[in-house]
Design a protein around this motif. Structure first.
Motif, PDB file in Angstrom:
ATOM      1  N   THR A 214      41.807  47.242  36.022  1.00  0.00           N
ATOM      2  CA  THR A 214      40.982  46.451  36.937  1.00  0.00           C
ATOM      3  C   THR A 214      40.661  45.090  36.321  1.00  0.00           C
ATOM      4  O   THR A 214      40.755  44.042  36.963  1.00  0.00           O
TER       5      THR A 214
ATOM      6  N   LYS B 140      42.333  43.542  33.921  1.00  0.00           N
ATOM      7  CA  LYS B 140      43.539  42.715  33.792  1.00  0.00           C
ATOM      8  C   LYS B 140      43.937  42.115  35.130  1.00  0.00           C
ATOM      9  O   LYS B 140      44.529  41.032  35.180  1.00  0.00           O
ATOM     10  N   ALA B 141      43.613  42.848  36.220  1.00  0.00           N
ATOM     11  CA  ALA B 141      43.996  42.368  37.548  1.00  0.00           C
ATOM     12  C   ALA B 141      43.045  41.286  38.062  1.00  0.00           C
ATOM     13  O   ALA B 141      43.334  40.604  39.032  1.00  0.00           O
TER      14      ALA B 141
END
Lengths: 525, 253
Positions: A117, A119-120
């Motif tokens: 989450t 990293k996104a």
């Protein structure tokens, strides 16, 4: 003509040139000094923070543990249960040893899907997750019983606290028929950090430098390889090429690391691959901390807000938040620079600009006939405005050069005096469930530096966990302030000088442009 | 144009009818200046001041004209019109083919740079520049190269007899010498018109004659139009034509 006229004016109206240049020089010198001093203080803060949080980390994410309620059964004590036949008996003495790897008590572990989450989230340049663990080894000897035979059951519980650092404690006793007499027990404890071996560009291990051997690499994933903090390795008589037992598993020591500077410490005693750490501690797919590098330093606050929204349960700390945890004279210096230094710079700069503007205006007024004459013989307004602005800018630039000289002298003086500032990246830091990555990490650093929070004996302190070990967890760091002289400083000086000159020139030029050429003829009867 | 400061010396309240000044016939040349019904008024705080009152005037090419008149009669305003320093409130002023009264500031500056030379009563040299550099200022707007500028300026200073004073500052020169520098500055660009505003007003008699000889010499040599504003009848008598201006009205003396 422009150059000749300009040179003649500056030289022949020396007094005005000198006054404007000195005013601008003092102001610019002060700005340079404050800027450089501030950079020095920031470097010092960063140095304190880096030792704790790692290089390049803009944001840390953790989840606070729920404080344990006093007296709650099994509130957190660790247990070592030895079943029948678990001890190795020789010569009438039973040797017992058990090693456990558990998550640091003040931390809540969370699923590593949250790392995805993070990293996104847009604006994240890099992120890595770690799992903070503690390895506790209980070992001891129970002398054989006169009668009875086998199967002595030992059941000891060690209450553990949250303090980190290393230390052994234990009791040793002899004699006695109570079954415990003559027993000797040791409790050995060290911190273990599971890290993603491929992701060391951000996170705790990025703050250290290799002492011997090598760091963990992507190839170490899934292997029983460990990297040790060199000071821990020394104290535990371990070295690269040797082995260390963690939770009963034998790890090969592939390298040791030093903290990046004398004023910092690494965050853990032992580093092992994350996946191995998760398996051994029975925390599959779990993390305790995440370290995030923002794509742009200007977006850190926005990114932190986004992360907070994405992970409502998490504690999201930015470097700025972390900087607030730096206390001591460093923090005093920082706020001094931020407040007094800034306002003083603005004030002196404004005064210098005002002086330049007033002198330029008075110069233009005094030269009314001169400019009127030039207009009468065909000089355009643009040429006259350019001449006035040119004079002002050159006066400003002379001030800029003077400012650089004054600033450099000031910087040299600071660096010669080299005032020592102390900074502590810590808080109250006692266990008791007060958590958060900052606190934990600070505690870890403190433990390694000062040895504060070493282990005492812990037997029998069952239940009611969250003991007070590690209370002295403070990383007090003394840093000699170094005010850097950078190209940025020169650019600031030149920029301010040109700005001041332009401002004075624009206003003076505007006055000159408004003069009517007929002014030159006023003497006509 | 916003309200302009009033020079008290130019205050004129005349409401008389215009006096037509028929130009003195020149050598058959065309007129360099044509003023048609030129009126210039200034707005004072309480009343309107008329400095030039419906002036119509022609000045032929190559004429030497002296303008005389009492203080406040409008001499200064007339010179401003001729020098493209100001525009009339009404009426037309033309210099050669340029209608000065209708041109913008930038264009007027260009005409002053190319076609008009000015000599002032108090010399008006730039105090920080040397004699040579003062002369060079007149060529600065004309985009001539540095070397040419220097050569022409040196030649101009030589022609006024100051070849040995190139590097002197104005303060190091006598009044007569300063006025010579100013004349060199006015003539270095070879203008069509030389306007002299009381050129001898600040000089003693001996120097006055020297300067007048110099101006007259250039007028004869270069065939330029010379307009001299003066109080001094001795100066005015040397002119081909004498104009008298009083209360905003111009007439041939």
């Amino acid at each position: 003509m422009f150059g000749t006229y300009l040179r003649r004016e500056l030289i022949n109206r020396r007094r005005q040139t000198i006054i404007i240049a000195i005013g601008m020089g003092l102001a610019i010198g002060l700005v340079i000094l404050v800027n450089s001093f501030s950079a020095g203080v920031q470097n010092a803060q960063a140095s304190v923070l880096q030792s704790v949080y790692g290089v390049g980390t803009d944001i840390t994410i953790s989840q606070a543990a729920t404080p344990p309620t006093a007296g709650a059964a099994g509130g957190g004590g660790q247990g070592f249960n030895f079943g029948a036949g678990q001890g190795a008996t020789s010569g009438g003495t039973t040797n017992l040893s058990q090693s456990r790897l558990t998550a640091t008590r003040t931390q809540t572990v969370f699923a590593d899907s949250q790392l995805a989450t993070v990293k996104a989230t847009s604006g994240v340049a890099a992120a890595t997750g770690t799992l903070s663990l503690e390895n506790t080894t209980f070992s001891g000897q129970i002398p054989g019983q006169a009668a009875g035979g086998t199967g002595g059951t030992g059941n000891r519980q060690g209450g553990t606290g949250t303090g980190t650092g290393t230390g052994t404690g234990g009791g040793s006793a002899t004699g006695g028929a109570d079954g415990a007499g003559g027993s000797a027990f040791n409790l050995d404890r060290f911190t273990v950090l599971g890290i993603d071996p491929a992701g060391d560009s951000v996170g705790p291990l990025s703050a250290v430098s290799l002492a011997t051997g090598r760091l963990l690499t992507a190839a170490d994933k899934g292997t029983d390889n460990a990297v040790l903090d060199s000071s821990y390795a020394t104290s535990a008589s371990l070295a690269t090429g040797g082995t260390i037992a963690i939770a009963g598993t034998t790890f090969t020591i592939v390298g040791t690391v030093d903290s990046t500077s004398t004023d910092s410490a690494t965050a853990s005693n032992v580093y092992i691959p994350l996946d191995v750490a998760q398996t051994l501690s029975s925390n599959p797919g779990m993390l305790s901390n995440m370290y995030v590098t923002a794509a742009s330093s200007s977006q850190v606050d926005q990114l932190a807000a986004n992360l907070k929204t994405a992970l409502p349960a998490a504690t999201v700390d930015t470097q700025a938040d972390l900087a607030n945890t730096v206390s001591g004279s460093l923090s005093t210096a920082s706020s001094l620079v931020a407040n007094l230094g800034l306002w003083l710079s603005i004030l002196v700069l404004a005064a210098a600009f005002l002086i330049a503007i007033l002198f330029t205006i008075s110069g233009v007024t005094r030269r009314t006939r001169e400019f009127g004459t030039l207009k009468a013989i065909g000089w355009s307004n643009n040429r006259i405005v350019g001449q006035v602005a040119g004079e002002s800018i050159v006066q400003g630039l002379i001030g800029g050069v003077l400012g650089i000289v004054i600033g450099v002298i000031g910087i040299i003086v600071i660096n010669v005096i080299s005032p020592t500032l102390s900074g502590s990246a810590s808080t109250t830091g006692t266990g008791a469930g007060v958590a958060g990555a900052a606190r934990r990490a600070a505690g870890a650093a403190g433990g390694a530096i000062t040895g504060g929070g070493g282990e005492g004996g812990g037997f029998g302190q069952r239940g009611a966990g969250g003991g007070g070990f590690g209370a002295a967890a403070q990383a007090t760091t003394n840093i000699a302030l170094h005010a850097p002289f950078t190209i940025e400083v020169v650019l600031i000086a030149v920029g301010l000088a040109v700005l001041g000159g332009l401002l004075a020139g624009a206003i003076g030029g505007w006055r000159a442009a408004r003069l009517r050429p007929a002014e030159a003829l006023r003497s006509v009867g | 144009m916003p309200s302009e400061p009033v020079s008290e010396s130019d205050v004129v309240m005349s409401q008389e009818q215009a006096i037509l000044n028929s130009p003195t016939p020149g050598q058959g040349a065309t007129n360099v200046y044509e003023l048609v019904n030129v009126t210039k008024t200034y707005n004072a705080t309480k009343r309107k001041v008329t400095a030039l009152d419906n002036v119509t005037l022609s000045i032929p090419n190559g004429q030497m004209v002296a303008i005389q008149g009492p203080t406040g009669g409008g001499k200064s305003t007339l010179l401003q019109m001729l020098g493209a320093l100001d525009r009339p409130t009404s009426g037309d002023v033309s210099l050669g083919s340029s209608l000065l009264s209708k041109l913008g500031d930038h264009k007027l500056a260009e005409i002053r740079a190319k076609e008009i030379g000015f000599v002032f009563q108090s010399f008006n040299l730039i105090p920080t520049l040397t004699a040579l550099e003062n002369v060079e200022t007149a060529l600065a707007p004309l985009h001539v190269s540095g070397a040419e500028r220097r050569d022409r300026s040196q030649a101009a200073l030589e022609s006024v007899g100051l070849a040995d004073r190139y590097t002197h500052l104005p303060a190091e020169l006598s009044g007569g010498q300063q006025q010579r520098v100013a004349i060199a500055r006015a003539l270095v660009k070879s203008p069509d018109v030389l306007l002299a505003d009381e050129p001898t007003g600040a000089l003693d008699e001996g120097t006055r004659d020297e300067i007048m000889d110099l101006l007259e010499g250039f007028w004869r040599e270069q065939g330029l139009t010379l307009v001299i504003v003066t109080h001094d009848s001795a100066v005015a008598r040397r002119a081909e034509r004498r104009l008298h201006i009083k209360a905003g009205k111009v007439r041939d003396a």
